[in-house]
Motif scaffolding. Sequence first.
Motif, short mmCIF file in Angstrom:
data_model
loop_
_atom_site.label_atom_id
_atom_site.label_comp_id
_atom_site.label_asym_id
_atom_site.label_seq_id
_atom_site.Cartn_x
_atom_site.Cartn_y
_atom_site.Cartn_z
N CYS A 136 -59.74 60.74 8.66
CA CYS A 136 -59.43 62.04 8.26
C CYS A 136 -59.45 63.21 9.27
O CYS A 136 -60.45 63.10 10.21
CB CYS A 136 -60.64 62.68 7.18
SG CYS A 136 -60.45 64.33 6.74
N HIS B 193 -60.17 66.02 9.63
CA HIS B 193 -61.38 66.92 9.67
C HIS B 193 -62.58 66.14 9.94
O HIS B 193 -63.43 66.56 10.24
CB HIS B 193 -61.45 67.79 8.38
CG HIS B 193 -60.15 68.20 8.05
ND1 HIS B 193 -59.70 69.64 8.59
CD2 HIS B 193 -59.04 68.03 7.37
CE1 HIS B 193 -58.48 69.83 8.10
NE2 HIS B 193 -57.97 68.97 7.55
N CYS B 194 -62.71 64.95 9.24
CA CYS B 194 -63.95 64.43 9.32
C CYS B 194 -64.31 62.83 10.00
O CYS B 194 -65.11 62.47 10.36
CB CYS B 194 -64.49 63.98 7.82
SG CYS B 194 -64.32 65.14 6.74
N HIS C 56 -58.99 64.24 0.63
CA HIS C 56 -60.49 63.65 1.24
C HIS C 56 -61.48 64.16 -0.06
O HIS C 56 -62.35 65.10 0.12
CB HIS C 56 -60.85 64.02 2.40
CG HIS C 56 -61.86 63.47 2.94
ND1 HIS C 56 -62.56 63.59 4.04
CD2 HIS C 56 -62.77 62.13 2.53
CE1 HIS C 56 -63.41 62.72 4.34
NE2 HIS C 56 -63.65 61.85 3.38
N CYS D 165 -64.33 66.24 2.59
CA CYS D 165 -63.99 67.61 2.91
C CYS D 165 -63.07 68.33 2.03
O CYS D 165 -62.90 69.71 2.02
CB CYS D 165 -63.43 67.94 4.57
SG CYS D 165 -61.80 66.96 4.20
ZN LIG Z 1 -62.27 64.93 5.62
#
Ligand SMILES: [Zn+2]
Lengths: 89, 998
Positions: A6, A8-9, A59, A63
């Motif tokens: 991901c 973001h994560c 996700h 997130c």
């Molecule tokens: Zn994420």
Amino acid sequence: MLYINCPHCGMRSQNEFSYGGDASVKRPELNKEISDNEWDDFVYNRKSLRGKHLELWQHISGCRQWIKVERDTSTHEIFRTFKANEEIA
Amino acid sequence: MTQAFRIENGGLINKDKKLSFKFNGKTYFGYEGDTLASALLANGVHLVGRSFKYHRPRGFFGAGVDEPYAVVQLYRNGETEPNIKATEQELFEGLEAKSVNCWPSVNFDIGAINNFLRIFLPAGFYYKTFMWPKSFWYRIYEPFIRKAAGLGVASTKHDKERYEHKYEYCDLLIAGSGPSGLAGAYAAAKNGAKVILAEDKPRFGGSLLTSDVNIGNQSGKDWAEGIIAELKTMPNVVVKNRSQIFGYYDHNMLVMSEKVSDHLPSTKKYHPNKRLWYIRAKEVLISSGSIERPIVFGNNDTPGVMLSSAAKEYLKVYGVLVGRKPLVFTNNDSGYETAIEFKKHGVDPVVLDSRKNPESEIIDEAKNLGINIKNSYVVVAAQGYKKVKSADIASISEDKKQLGKIENIQCDCICVSGFWTPTIHLASQSGNKTKFKEEIDAFVPGQSKQNEITLGAANGVFSLEETLKTSFTAGSELSKKITENDNKMAIPNVVEKKSSQHDKFWCVPLPKGKNYKRFLDFQNDVAVSDVEIALREGYRSIEHVKRYTTLGMATDQGKTSNLNGLQLVSEIENKVVPAVGHTTFRPPYTPVSIGAIVGREVGKHSKPTRKSPMHSWHEKNNAVFVDAGVWLRPRYYKRGNENLFEASKREAKNVRTNVGVCDVTTLGKIDVKGPDAAELLNRVYTNGWLKLPVGKARYGVMLREDGIVMDDGTTTRISENHYHMTTTTAQAANVLSHLEYYLQLVWPELNVNVVSTTEQWAGAAIAGPKSRDLLQKLFPNSDVSNEGLPFMGYMEGDLFGVKARIFRISFSGELAYEVNVESDYGNFMWEKIVEFGEEFKIQPYGTEALSTLRIEMGHVAGSELDGRTIPFDNALEGLVSKKKDFIGKRSLQRSAFIAEDRQRIVGVVPLDKQTSIPEGSHLVKDDKAPLPNPKLGHISASCWSVEYDNPFSLAILKDGKNMIGQKLFAMSPLKNKVIPVEIVSSHYVDPKGERVRS
Ligand SMILES: [Zn+2]
């Protein structure tokens, strides 16, 4: 179980995501005249590619961001992942 | 009973601890450290079951995971489990087991008559015989096959055992603790890598436990013990015995089943029976070893015929002689190792070697020990029915086509070695395209697909020296990549005997005039002749031959049969084995308990349970709950002896006459905030949202892009840029995802944020003609009059010090309000409503009354918005804007959606005004029409109308608009009902909607 990066994560297991289909599909603009065929292509017609495929995942247990995943549909290899509106070269 | 076949000294079992167990009702003794198989063999028991098809007597063939025969029904701690391999089941005090697949007993099995009728049971027998007549299948054939051919019997009781799932991450996962696994683990661990070492057996060490080798200055076994002991002390290492890695999945995810408790009489408190590990490994070392393969000869399934490596393992690990007059039949040096072990324990074996003149250190040792060796000799057939009594043997020509004169020699077991087959299952599962290695007549892993490497015997390398060298190196290199440590270590010296080339011979020809069964697949009774038939009948692909003959399809997945099957096909087809190709290996490598796969997700743990803040009040007031998705909602509140029908009728009636209160916390709630919030709603909903003033609510319908209704609900403008959206309970999560999809991907230019607030608010619907009077008591300082708070109005109020949101919205069709407070105050709110409602005869109502109220009002819900209907079908076309665009609008022009006779919601009343119509009933014109009777529509929801005191249903009916007044039949074959009905308007009560505005 896929292992998806991901943007973001970081690396997370597939069970945190939900699949969202072909990411190359572009929704026609609102209020635009559009033929039946064009609309059908948007709503229904998918290529079901074998090989490299850009697809959407959300996700959902993380997130909650929608991301784009470049994946080989036959080997499941993931090449790259992108944020929702990242430019893809 | 004495353990007549147990040797005095030797074995790794604990002879200080004697254990008693029962097999087929008879009591025996064994020792701690035995398997059920070794304990039975120690007692001279070789007959353990009957074969699948012919019910021939079956004994033990292997000593571990490859065992095709010795499958038993196990009884442990009052529970029973089928299909347990006796070779894997560790002995515990009080163990009980029974043979499967035999009736009435293993000694006298009626099914064995199939053995004499076997001419009728060739390949494809089931396909050919049980095809017709079709009506016989369920009544006769299937029960017969189940009884005659079944393996064990699953328990029908609730499983008391607990199973766990565990997720783990590591640098290096190692499958198998033989020399390769130990060396790899040790080297990687020394470099600081996080290592998991998995061994399926109770003892670590793999082949080192039974082979006669030295590593460094120690025996192989002692070296293994030392390494394991050291690994166990290292914090970065997990070593697990009784743990089988059975599946290799995508992106280096492997799954391992750990048998935590199966070796104990009962599971310890708080312990699971099994633990399933999901392991994400950066690197995987497959060191799963190899499995000896049989040589095929006549009656090679007779009890007493077994793999030579198994005989050696029973002797060296368990101190058990599988016979006192062993015959060893081999095409390579491994058979000699077994013969030497027999000889060392005072037993005289005879070795038949198919090779003409083999020479090696091992053979020299056997010769020096004075072992009787016959070269160019083969076993033609085993003799004896329930146990090997003798063997027909003969010399064989160099081309392996001609047999010499047949002699008979006495023996009580035949130990077979047809060389070794690498265990490539995991590598193959990972996507590795395996390749055929000519020198060993077997497949080995090819190019790695994922981050996996296969070493040692699993890679077709049978030299210990080379195995240790490559494995130490691999362990160092793989870990160095990850930890960047580089602790060089010396690779220990190895002393092992060199062996000579094996013989490619694998199947003994039939002597003239003899028709012995020569089995390939021992568990599924597939003989050479069956494969020959399949090929004669035109089956070519190995995958088809497999399915037609069932070769390799039993619970052992052909671990001992695959390669010989391929050899046979390649011979008949005159192709080389790699051209035939092998069938695909799929997980699981060994059978896995369903319980382990399910884990803790059983019963109420199979999904989360969500409860509203008022749940305990409902419980105290005799609510009967119903599952609404993962929520528990009161279905009705039981008074006295009331049933569902009586209670829900009372509750609904009270709403129509007085006032009721319903817990609506479960409705999905989404906060929509931002300067473009109105624009988003305008695109998502079918109706217009740009002009909704602050303090007003509006009902909206949202579509999918294909024009189908996705959800409905009311959304309220709380302030300038803040909207409170509600969704149905079922669609709450989907709607949030839907909004996020459009905001993040399609219209990122919209400045809006959405977030779920379902759990932040507790909601109570107050409905009924007296609801305003009650509301005024609850909010004495607010103007809740029809002018102060009109229909679809919103205001904030003060509920005895608690901030509340008051919406004037109605699902019941009555004058109604919905009050929301922060969840923590939910119970306080509810109690106040009930307390102040007493004077207005308030009653709580559940989902059943709620349904009744909405159905007779013609309000649609999930049963109409079922993923197949458009706004028109639900009489919601008035909410579809003609002016603006929105999600799914273009689809509404599709020809089916604008057809003149498009389906539409209607009301349905039985002509007798008595008979309730089952939901799901079909509406038809003629109840006597021949099948398939054309269906005009279906009943989506039914209730007992409290307004008219008769049954009333909603239906989605073809051309519903023009059907009002028509007489049809509602047919429910499931409930065996045919009900004459009349079609009426779906708005059965208060069609003008005056009450909600009153
Ligand atoms: Zn994420």
